[in-house]
Write a protein that holds these residues in place. Structure first.
Motif, PDB file in Angstrom:
ATOM      1  N   ALA A  21     -21.414 100.389 -70.032  1.00 28.84           N
ATOM      2  CA  ALA A  21     -22.464 101.292 -69.563  1.00 28.84           C
ATOM      3  C   ALA A  21     -23.177 100.752 -68.325  1.00 28.84           C
ATOM      4  O   ALA A  21     -23.773 101.531 -67.562  1.00 28.84           O
ATOM      5  CB  ALA A  21     -23.480 101.530 -70.685  1.00 28.84           C
ATOM      6  N   LEU A  22     -23.141  99.445 -68.121  1.00 30.01           N
ATOM      7  CA  LEU A  22     -23.842  98.836 -66.991  1.00 30.01           C
ATOM      8  C   LEU A  22     -23.031  98.835 -65.697  1.00 30.01           C
ATOM      9  O   LEU A  22     -23.537  98.391 -64.657  1.00 30.01           O
ATOM     10  CB  LEU A  22     -24.234  97.392 -67.330  1.00 30.01           C
ATOM     11  CG  LEU A  22     -25.355  97.205 -68.351  1.00 30.01           C
ATOM     12  CD1 LEU A  22     -25.517  95.726 -68.682  1.00 30.01           C
ATOM     13  CD2 LEU A  22     -26.672  97.785 -67.839  1.00 30.01           C
ATOM     14  N   ARG A  23     -21.797  99.309 -65.731  1.00 25.45           N
ATOM     15  CA  ARG A  23     -20.950  99.249 -64.533  1.00 25.45           C
ATOM     16  C   ARG A  23     -21.636  99.833 -63.305  1.00 25.45           C
ATOM     17  O   ARG A  23     -21.528  99.274 -62.208  1.00 25.45           O
ATOM     18  CB  ARG A  23     -19.641  99.998 -64.787  1.00 25.45           C
ATOM     19  CG  ARG A  23     -18.667  99.311 -65.719  1.00 25.45           C
ATOM     20  CD  ARG A  23     -17.488 100.226 -65.966  1.00 25.45           C
ATOM     21  NE  ARG A  23     -16.542  99.694 -66.937  1.00 25.45           N
ATOM     22  CZ  ARG A  23     -15.553 100.420 -67.481  1.00 25.45           C
ATOM     23  NH1 ARG A  23     -15.402 101.705 -67.139  1.00 25.45           N
ATOM     24  NH2 ARG A  23     -14.727  99.868 -68.351  1.00 25.45           N
ATOM     25  N   ASP A  24     -22.299 100.941 -63.463  1.00 24.09           N
ATOM     26  CA  ASP A  24     -22.931 101.604 -62.316  1.00 24.09           C
ATOM     27  C   ASP A  24     -24.435 101.347 -62.243  1.00 24.09           C
ATOM     28  O   ASP A  24     -25.143 102.007 -61.475  1.00 24.09           O
ATOM     29  CB  ASP A  24     -22.690 103.124 -62.389  1.00 24.09           C
ATOM     30  CG  ASP A  24     -21.219 103.470 -62.317  1.00 24.09           C
ATOM     31  OD1 ASP A  24     -20.499 102.813 -61.543  1.00 24.09           O
ATOM     32  OD2 ASP A  24     -20.792 104.393 -63.041  1.00 24.09           O
TER      33      ASP A  24
ATOM     34  N   GLN B 257     -29.846 104.965 -76.167  1.00 22.24           N
ATOM     35  CA  GLN B 257     -28.530 105.571 -76.394  1.00 22.24           C
ATOM     36  C   GLN B 257     -27.594 104.651 -77.165  1.00 22.24           C
ATOM     37  O   GLN B 257     -26.844 105.093 -78.039  1.00 22.24           O
ATOM     38  CB  GLN B 257     -27.894 105.935 -75.058  1.00 22.24           C
ATOM     39  CG  GLN B 257     -28.619 107.025 -74.292  1.00 22.24           C
ATOM     40  CD  GLN B 257     -28.150 107.123 -72.854  1.00 22.24           C
ATOM     41  OE1 GLN B 257     -27.085 106.611 -72.494  1.00 22.24           O
ATOM     42  NE2 GLN B 257     -28.940 107.773 -72.008  1.00 22.24           N
ATOM     43  N   LEU B 258     -27.638 103.373 -76.851  1.00 17.62           N
ATOM     44  CA  LEU B 258     -26.721 102.405 -77.459  1.00 17.62           C
ATOM     45  C   LEU B 258     -27.304 101.715 -78.680  1.00 17.62           C
ATOM     46  O   LEU B 258     -26.621 100.913 -79.321  1.00 17.62           O
ATOM     47  CB  LEU B 258     -26.324 101.343 -76.423  1.00 17.62           C
ATOM     48  CG  LEU B 258     -25.618 101.840 -75.162  1.00 17.62           C
ATOM     49  CD1 LEU B 258     -25.393 100.683 -74.193  1.00 17.62           C
ATOM     50  CD2 LEU B 258     -24.288 102.508 -75.520  1.00 17.62           C
TER      51      LEU B 258
ATOM     52  N   GLU C 191     -22.246  89.330 -82.002  1.00 20.54           N
ATOM     53  CA  GLU C 191     -21.736  90.684 -81.759  1.00 20.54           C
ATOM     54  C   GLU C 191     -21.593  90.894 -80.254  1.00 20.54           C
ATOM     55  O   GLU C 191     -22.596  91.007 -79.542  1.00 20.54           O
ATOM     56  CB  GLU C 191     -22.683  91.730 -82.346  1.00 20.54           C
ATOM     57  CG  GLU C 191     -22.746  91.737 -83.856  1.00 20.54           C
ATOM     58  CD  GLU C 191     -21.532  92.387 -84.503  1.00 20.54           C
ATOM     59  OE1 GLU C 191     -20.723  92.996 -83.760  1.00 20.54           O
ATOM     60  OE2 GLU C 191     -21.399  92.285 -85.734  1.00 20.54           O
ATOM     61  N   PRO C 192     -20.377  90.942 -79.740  1.00 18.41           N
ATOM     62  CA  PRO C 192     -20.199  91.128 -78.288  1.00 18.41           C
ATOM     63  C   PRO C 192     -20.739  92.475 -77.843  1.00 18.41           C
ATOM     64  O   PRO C 192     -20.512  93.496 -78.496  1.00 18.41           O
ATOM     65  CB  PRO C 192     -18.683  91.029 -78.102  1.00 18.41           C
ATOM     66  CG  PRO C 192     -18.100  91.350 -79.447  1.00 18.41           C
ATOM     67  CD  PRO C 192     -19.090  90.850 -80.452  1.00 18.41           C
ATOM     68  N   ARG C 193     -21.436  92.488 -76.711  1.00 15.04           N
ATOM     69  CA  ARG C 193     -22.106  93.697 -76.223  1.00 15.04           C
ATOM     70  C   ARG C 193     -21.163  94.510 -75.325  1.00 15.04           C
ATOM     71  O   ARG C 193     -21.473  94.798 -74.163  1.00 15.04           O
ATOM     72  CB  ARG C 193     -23.377  93.310 -75.473  1.00 15.04           C
ATOM     73  CG  ARG C 193     -24.401  92.549 -76.315  1.00 15.04           C
ATOM     74  CD  ARG C 193     -24.990  93.428 -77.392  1.00 15.04           C
ATOM     75  NE  ARG C 193     -26.148  92.792 -78.030  1.00 15.04           N
ATOM     76  CZ  ARG C 193     -26.883  93.344 -78.977  1.00 15.04           C
ATOM     77  NH1 ARG C 193     -26.585  94.568 -79.421  1.00 15.04           N
ATOM     78  NH2 ARG C 193     -27.915  92.710 -79.506  1.00 15.04           N
ATOM     79  N   LEU C 194     -20.047  94.917 -75.883  1.00 18.50           N
ATOM     80  CA  LEU C 194     -19.018  95.590 -75.088  1.00 18.50           C
ATOM     81  C   LEU C 194     -19.468  96.965 -74.600  1.00 18.50           C
ATOM     82  O   LEU C 194     -19.255  97.311 -73.432  1.00 18.50           O
ATOM     83  CB  LEU C 194     -17.729  95.694 -75.900  1.00 18.50           C
ATOM     84  CG  LEU C 194     -17.006  94.354 -76.081  1.00 18.50           C
ATOM     85  CD1 LEU C 194     -16.082  94.393 -77.280  1.00 18.50           C
ATOM     86  CD2 LEU C 194     -16.230  93.993 -74.820  1.00 18.50           C
ATOM     87  N   ALA C 195     -20.070  97.745 -75.459  1.00 12.84           N
ATOM     88  CA  ALA C 195     -20.512  99.080 -75.039  1.00 12.84           C
ATOM     89  C   ALA C 195     -21.568  98.980 -73.940  1.00 12.84           C
ATOM     90  O   ALA C 195     -21.570  99.768 -72.985  1.00 12.84           O
ATOM     91  CB  ALA C 195     -21.064  99.856 -76.235  1.00 12.84           C
TER      92      ALA C 195
ATOM     93  N   ASP D  23     -17.281  87.627 -72.913  1.00  8.34           N
ATOM     94  CA  ASP D  23     -16.941  87.480 -71.496  1.00  8.34           C
ATOM     95  C   ASP D  23     -16.465  88.802 -70.900  1.00  8.34           C
ATOM     96  O   ASP D  23     -16.807  89.145 -69.762  1.00  8.34           O
ATOM     97  CB  ASP D  23     -15.859  86.411 -71.316  1.00  8.34           C
ATOM     98  CG  ASP D  23     -16.397  84.999 -71.475  1.00  8.34           C
ATOM     99  OD1 ASP D  23     -17.581  84.779 -71.170  1.00  8.34           O
ATOM    100  OD2 ASP D  23     -15.642  84.123 -71.899  1.00  8.34           O
ATOM    101  N   LEU D  24     -15.668  89.545 -71.658  1.00 11.16           N
ATOM    102  CA  LEU D  24     -15.227  90.848 -71.161  1.00 11.16           C
ATOM    103  C   LEU D  24     -16.405  91.810 -71.051  1.00 11.16           C
ATOM    104  O   LEU D  24     -16.476  92.623 -70.121  1.00 11.16           O
ATOM    105  CB  LEU D  24     -14.153  91.439 -72.078  1.00 11.16           C
ATOM    106  CG  LEU D  24     -12.783  90.759 -72.105  1.00 11.16           C
ATOM    107  CD1 LEU D  24     -11.753  91.685 -72.742  1.00 11.16           C
ATOM    108  CD2 LEU D  24     -12.321  90.334 -70.731  1.00 11.16           C
ATOM    109  N   ALA D  25     -17.330  91.726 -72.007  1.00 14.06           N
ATOM    110  CA  ALA D  25     -18.522  92.572 -71.941  1.00 14.06           C
ATOM    111  C   ALA D  25     -19.307  92.292 -70.664  1.00 14.06           C
ATOM    112  O   ALA D  25     -19.813  93.212 -70.009  1.00 14.06           O
ATOM    113  CB  ALA D  25     -19.403  92.327 -73.164  1.00 14.06           C
ATOM    114  N   ALA D  26     -19.398  91.014 -70.300  1.00 13.61           N
ATOM    115  CA  ALA D  26     -20.146  90.649 -69.102  1.00 13.61           C
ATOM    116  C   ALA D  26     -19.488  91.149 -67.827  1.00 13.61           C
ATOM    117  O   ALA D  26     -20.144  91.236 -66.783  1.00 13.61           O
ATOM    118  CB  ALA D  26     -20.310  89.129 -69.033  1.00 13.61           C
TER     119      ALA D  26
END
Length: 326
Positions: A201-204, A285-286, A193-197, A75-78
């Motif tokens: 990276a998707l913020r912008d 990159q990820l 595996e939460p997709r936190l990274a 949820d935090l990753a999203a």
């Protein structure tokens, strides 16, 4: 003499996770004291896992501990957040040393990967139930949300779809698979595996984002509802693991699981077509597979197109609590 709730906390949880300098006072008092980073917004999420509902009763306690934290971190990753702290409310039918040791290791191992500290919670007696709350932070105005998709945006997903739903059917004895396929799919079910990274990276980049917990169609539906739009999906572009392909090729009745199966905990996000190349670069990159699976449409409906162009009639639209047909 059986352990009291205070003994359980002291033995299995008080020192289980890494310490953080921003935790002024953690486990052992009536509440935690935290110094959040200056100039950051707090992001908070909470999920409950109930035995027999969210995981089979025979699930390894290590996996329960891992997954209880992982679904919250997803949820935090999203939201594009950086995780930092967690609390745990654990309800047990009885205190079993071996179960507690394995459960706490699973929770602690995942927390250790991301430097997250357990700062408090509660322990009670009753039917096995695990509630985890996570908190993190991000710069003001940079949160990813469900609202923001516009017609013409591309729809993307991370990873592969349908693995966890297949793993659940294997665990429940509804599907047979060789040892390698079984291990792959059951691990996807039990240790997401939460997709936190990726979220950070998707913020912008992304115009909207959600994690896939109840199935792609159900969760994409939330994005569409928030933006008052629809979607067109290309079923041939849905990313599948080799293990999923093997089972699905042998049973045509499994073909809708990548669309309706829950528990994948991948990210589904939308982005302007002009960001296509940037997203492909992020995948490299990820080291995170990212697949473009369709487009946001103005019409308020989701259409799934087979390779021949026909619209597929989908049986089911994902998991819903209090729905007797699940």
């Amino acid at each position: 003499m059986p352990l009291s709730e205070f003994d359980i906390i002291a033995r299995y949880f008080a020192q289980a996770t890494p310490g953080r300098e921003d935790v002024v006072l953690g486990i052992g008092d009536d509440a935690a004291l935290i110094d959040p980073p200056a100039g950051q917004q707090l992001v908070v999420a909470i999920d409950t896992l109930v035995a027999g509902v969210h995981f089979p009763l025979e699930t390894d306690p290590y996996d329960i501990g891992w997954k209880a934290l992982a679904v919250n971190l997803s949820d935090l990753a999203a939201m594009g957040a950086q995780p930092a702290w967690l609390t745990l409310a654990l309800t047990l039918e009885h205190n079993d040393d071996d179960w507690l040791a394995a459960f706490s290791r699973g929770l602690a191992d995942l927390a250790g990967e991301y430097g997250i500290q357990l700062v408090g919670g509660d322990t009670t007696r009753g039917p096995l139930t695990v509630t985890v709350q996570v908190a993190g932070y991000l710069p003001p105005g940079q949160a990813l949300t469900r609202k923001g998709a516009t017609p013409g945006d591309e729809i993307w997903v991370s990873g592969t779809l349908g693995d966890a739903a297949l793993g659940l059917r294997i665990a429940q004895g509804q599907l047979q698979a060789d040892d390698s396929v079984k291990a792959t799919l059951c691990r996807r079910l039990n240790r997401p595996e939460p997709r936190l990274a990726l979220g950070i990276a998707l913020r912008d980049v992304a115009s909207s984002c959600i994690d896939i917990s109840d199935g792609l169609l159900a969760d994409l539906g939330h994005l569409c509802a928030a933006a008052d739009c629809g979607a067109s999906l290309h079923c041939a572009d849905l990313p599948l693991s080799s293990a999923a392909r093997e089972l699905m090729s042998a049973d045509s009745g499994l073909g809708d699981l990548p669309l309706t199966g829950g528990d994948d905990y991948e990210l589904c996000f939308t982005a302007a077509a002009s960001r296509h190349g940037a997203i492909q670069s992020l995948a490299t990159q990820l080291d995170c597979p990212l697949s473009c699976i369709g487009l946001v449409e103005a019409e308020n409906d989701i259409h799934c197109h087979d390779p021949d162009g026909q619209i597929r009639n989908i049986s089911g639209h994902g998991y819903r609590h209090f729905n007797e047909s699940n």
